[in-house]
Write an enzyme that holds these catalytic residues in place. Sequence first.
Site, mmCIF file in Angstrom:
data_model
loop_
_atom_site.group_PDB
_atom_site.id
_atom_site.type_symbol
_atom_site.label_atom_id
_atom_site.label_comp_id
_atom_site.label_asym_id
_atom_site.label_seq_id
_atom_site.Cartn_x
_atom_site.Cartn_y
_atom_site.Cartn_z
ATOM 1 N N ASP A 1 8.502 10.976 -51.337
ATOM 2 C CA ASP A 1 7.361 10.558 -50.520
ATOM 3 C C ASP A 1 7.745 10.671 -49.044
ATOM 4 O O ASP A 1 8.929 10.765 -48.714
ATOM 5 C CB ASP A 1 6.954 9.122 -50.857
ATOM 6 C CG ASP A 1 8.039 8.112 -50.512
ATOM 7 O OD1 ASP A 1 9.201 8.347 -50.884
ATOM 8 O OD2 ASP A 1 7.737 7.092 -49.850
ATOM 9 N N GLU B 1 9.669 5.196 -51.167
ATOM 10 C CA GLU B 1 10.682 4.632 -50.268
ATOM 11 C C GLU B 1 10.090 4.315 -48.903
ATOM 12 O O GLU B 1 10.397 3.289 -48.291
ATOM 13 C CB GLU B 1 11.858 5.604 -50.120
ATOM 14 C CG GLU B 1 13.120 4.976 -49.534
ATOM 15 C CD GLU B 1 13.147 4.910 -48.010
ATOM 16 O OE1 GLU B 1 13.897 4.078 -47.473
ATOM 17 O OE2 GLU B 1 12.419 5.685 -47.357
HETATM 18 ZN ZN LIG Z 1 14.226 8.506 -46.118
#
Ligand SMILES: [Zn+2]
Length: 460
Positions: free
Chosen positions: A100, A165
Site C-alpha cells: 500500500d 502499513e
Molecule cells: Zn513504508
Amino acid sequence: MTASISDVRSVVSQTFPQSLNELKDLVRIPSVSWSSFDPEQVARSAQAVSDLLAGTNLFEDVFILRSQKSDSKELGQPAVVARRNPAPGMPTVLLYAHHDVQPPGDLAMWESSPFEPEERSGRLHGRGAADDKAGIMAHVTSLRLLPELVENVELGIVVFIEGEEEFGSPSFENFLSDHHELLASDVIVVADSGNWNTETPALTTTLRGNATFKLTVRTLDHALHSGMFGGAVPDAFMAFAGLVSSFYTPSGSVAVEGLHRSSVPTPEYSDEQMREESGVLDSVSLIGDGHVLGRLWSQPSISVTGIDIPDVANASNTLLPSVSARISVRVAPGQSASEAFSAIQQHITEHIPFGAIVEFEDVNLGEAFSTDTSGWAAQSISHALTQSWDQEVVNMGVGGSIPFISSFVSAFPNAQVLVTGVEDPDSRAHSPNESLHIESFEKAIVAELLFLVDLNSKKP
Ligand SMILES: [Zn+2]
C-alpha cells in the site's frame, strides 16, 4: 556452494530491466490504503504481488489474507503471504514489505504524475516507487534468482507483504496471531527503511519508542475576569507553561528523572548538516547535548504537539480554568514505553506548579527497537550490504518509531529482526515527487540475494 559477489552482480544485472519494469507496473496501481480511498485498488495491487510471488516458483501456494482490525469489526486491507518450509535443521527467513502507499497529496506539487512512473536523472519517480514497492521487488527478484545460485533451496522462506502499513496497520496484531504458524521464522527482514546515502548502505539498528498522551491541567472551577483576579489567582496556562519548562535543562536536554538515555555509535555528521536539513532559523540554536545524531537516536525527547486553548481571534479578558495538550515523548532504545510513561507521569505530578490538578488520558505506547548486531543473521546481512555497495555498512538509528516492528518482536521473540530498505535521503517518501535511486535499488537486490545465498548454507 557459495556464490561470489561477481556471480551475484551478474545474475542481477541480467534481469534488472525486467525488475524495474515490474516495479513500474506496481507503481501504476494507486494502492492507497487510507479508508477514504478506493479499496479496489489495494485489492488489485495484492493480486499483482501475489502473481509476482507465484512466478518465483518457490511456493506451492500464495495467499491473499485479511484479519479483523483491532478497534472495529471490519476487516483490514489484504496482505499477501507465501511460505516454503525449510529442510530439516535449516533456518526460516521472513521477508516483509508493504504494497500500500500514502495518498499522493497535492497533485500540483508533482513534477510528473504520481501513478505514472517516470525515470529522471537516475531516479524512478512515482508514489510507492521507493516506499515500499521497491522493497517488494527486491524480495521478488532475489527469490527468483536464488535457485540459479544454489544447488537446492533448503532455506525456509516466508514472504509477507502487508496492505495497510501507511494507514497504521490496524489489523496487524490480529494478523500476526491469526497466522502465527504461517509466519513463524528465525529471521525477519523488514525492507521498509533506507540507506545512509546513495554511496553507503545502512542497517537500521535502533528506533525510538513513543509514549503520547493527553494532559489536562486545571486551576479553577470556572473562568474568571483576568483584571479582577489576575495576579492573585493562577490560570491553567501559567501552571502548564511552568510544567513544560521543567521538562528541559536550559540547553534543551530532557530533565525528567527516570527517562533513560542509551548510547549508540554514530557516523560522521555535523551540527551544520543538522541545521541545513532541518531548516532551523539562523539565529536559533540547536538543543541538547552529546553528538547531534545521538540526541535523535539514543536520547529521549518531549514535545507538545497540540494544545486546546482559546485562539487569538477569540481571546477575552479571562483567566483560563483548564488547558489540554497532547504530549509526545520519544523513548530511547533500551527503555520500555510503559516505564517511560510512568517516569513522565511522576515528574508531572511532582512538578506541576501551584498544586494544579492534572489528568492523563488517551495514552498511546509504542516500544523502541534495537538489533543485536552480533547475531549471525545481522552479521550476514551486514557483510552482504558491505560487499554489494563496496562500502562499509553504517548501523543507523532512526529517531522515529515503526510500531509494527515491535509487534513482530513480541509475536516472535526469538527471531532476529533486521531492518533494511531502498530509500536514501532524497527519496521523499510520503511527500510529492517521491523517487527511488535506481542504482541503490539494484545494489539492494544484490545484497539481499547474497544474504539469502549465505543463509541457505547455514545451520544455526
Ligand atoms: Zn513504508
